[in-house]
Enzyme design. Structure first.
Site, PDB file in Angstrom:
ATOM      1  N   LYS A 123     -17.833  49.600 -30.048  1.00 30.20           N
ATOM      2  CA  LYS A 123     -17.798  48.151 -30.178  1.00 30.20           C
ATOM      3  C   LYS A 123     -17.915  47.494 -28.789  1.00 30.20           C
ATOM      4  CE  LYS A 123     -14.057  48.198 -32.923  1.00 30.20           C
ATOM      5  NZ  LYS A 123     -13.060  47.826 -33.988  1.00 30.20           N
TER       6      LYS A 123
ATOM      7  N   TYR B 122     -18.142  43.373 -42.094  1.00 23.71           N
ATOM      8  CA  TYR B 122     -16.706  43.110 -42.222  1.00 23.71           C
ATOM      9  C   TYR B 122     -16.371  42.269 -43.456  1.00 23.71           C
ATOM     10  CZ  TYR B 122     -15.499  45.228 -37.704  1.00 23.71           C
ATOM     11  OH  TYR B 122     -15.274  46.116 -36.667  1.00 23.71           O
TER      12      TYR B 122
ATOM     13  N   ASN C  19     -10.052  47.956 -30.020  1.00 20.38           N
ATOM     14  CA  ASN C  19      -9.746  49.375 -30.251  1.00 20.38           C
ATOM     15  C   ASN C  19     -10.989  50.272 -30.174  1.00 20.38           C
ATOM     16  OD1 ASN C  19     -10.923  48.728 -32.664  1.00 20.38           O
ATOM     17  ND2 ASN C  19      -9.111  49.062 -33.923  1.00 20.38           N
TER      18      ASN C  19
ATOM     19  N   HIS D 164     -15.606  51.699 -34.246  1.00 21.83           N
ATOM     20  CA  HIS D 164     -15.538  51.583 -35.702  1.00 21.83           C
ATOM     21  C   HIS D 164     -15.977  52.914 -36.283  1.00 21.83           C
ATOM     22  CE1 HIS D 164     -16.162  50.275 -39.837  1.00 21.83           C
ATOM     23  NE2 HIS D 164     -17.265  50.999 -39.795  1.00 21.83           N
TER      24      HIS D 164
ATOM     25  N   GLU E 173     -22.528  51.987 -45.284  1.00 18.12           N
ATOM     26  CA  GLU E 173     -22.636  51.439 -43.924  1.00 18.12           C
ATOM     27  C   GLU E 173     -23.851  52.010 -43.188  1.00 18.12           C
ATOM     28  OE1 GLU E 173     -17.941  50.302 -43.192  1.00 18.12           O
ATOM     29  OE2 GLU E 173     -18.820  51.913 -42.000  1.00 18.12           O
TER      30      GLU E 173
END
Ligand code: DAT
Ligand code: MG
Length: 149
Positions: free
Chosen positions: A9, A49, A112, A115, A126
């Site tokens: 990310k 999302y 974080n 993903h 996905e």
């Protein structure tokens, strides 16, 4: 063979952690089948999302994932979904186990680093959301016979 979507990310890209994430997944034995460095559109962010729409962190999440480029990848292997989730660690970095990416490189839940798809069906969905079929490479490594039983 199970496949899963992995994103480094925007925070991971900005912090030059693309290589480390790739190294950990390669070392685990997983096989890379697709990769692209890209700017995420608002449309793709909202589809990716979609399950979080309505939650208090949703707007921030969309702003974050579109704020800088990401490294999008598809990895495959036996139990790839579970294996990659385990290598990334729990969502909240302070709850992630030592040795996981999120433990070793992050502090806050919003930043974080990665993903990873959270289920086998989600993995397929996905992968199809982020990649065209022709962007995925079918190949075999010589070492596969020492990793895949
Ligand atoms: P994961 O990325 O581990 O699959 P998730 O799908 O539940 O976690 O949430 C997607 C991202 O949204 C997560 O990586 C960080 C952010 N997020 C999740 N829960 C949050 C919360 N309670 N507050 C702020 N951000 C959150
Ligand atoms: Mg998730």
């Amino acid at each position: 063979m199970e496949r899963t979507l992995v994103l480094v990310k925007p925070d991971g890209v900005q912090r030059s952690l693309i290589g480390i994430v790739i190294t950990r997944l390669e070392q685990r034995g997983l096989r890379l089948v697709g990769a692209k460095f890209m700017q995420v559109s608002k449309d793709l962010a909202e589809r990716h999302y979609g399950m979080h729409k309505g939650k208090d962190f949703y707007d921030k999440l969309i702003r974050y994932i579109t704020s800088a480029p990401v490294m999008a990848m598809v990895w495959e292997g036996p139990n790839a979904v579970e294996a990659v989730r385990q290598t990334m660690g729990l969502t909240r970095p302070t709850q992630a186990a030592p040795g996981t990416i999120r433990h070793d490189f992050a502090l806050e839940i919003g930043y974080n680093i990665t993903h990873a798809s959270d289920g086998v069906e989600n993995g397929e969905n996905e992968v199809n959301m982020w990649f065209h079929p022709e962007e995925l490479v079918r190949w075999e490594r010589d070492v596969d016979r020492w990793i895949f039983e």
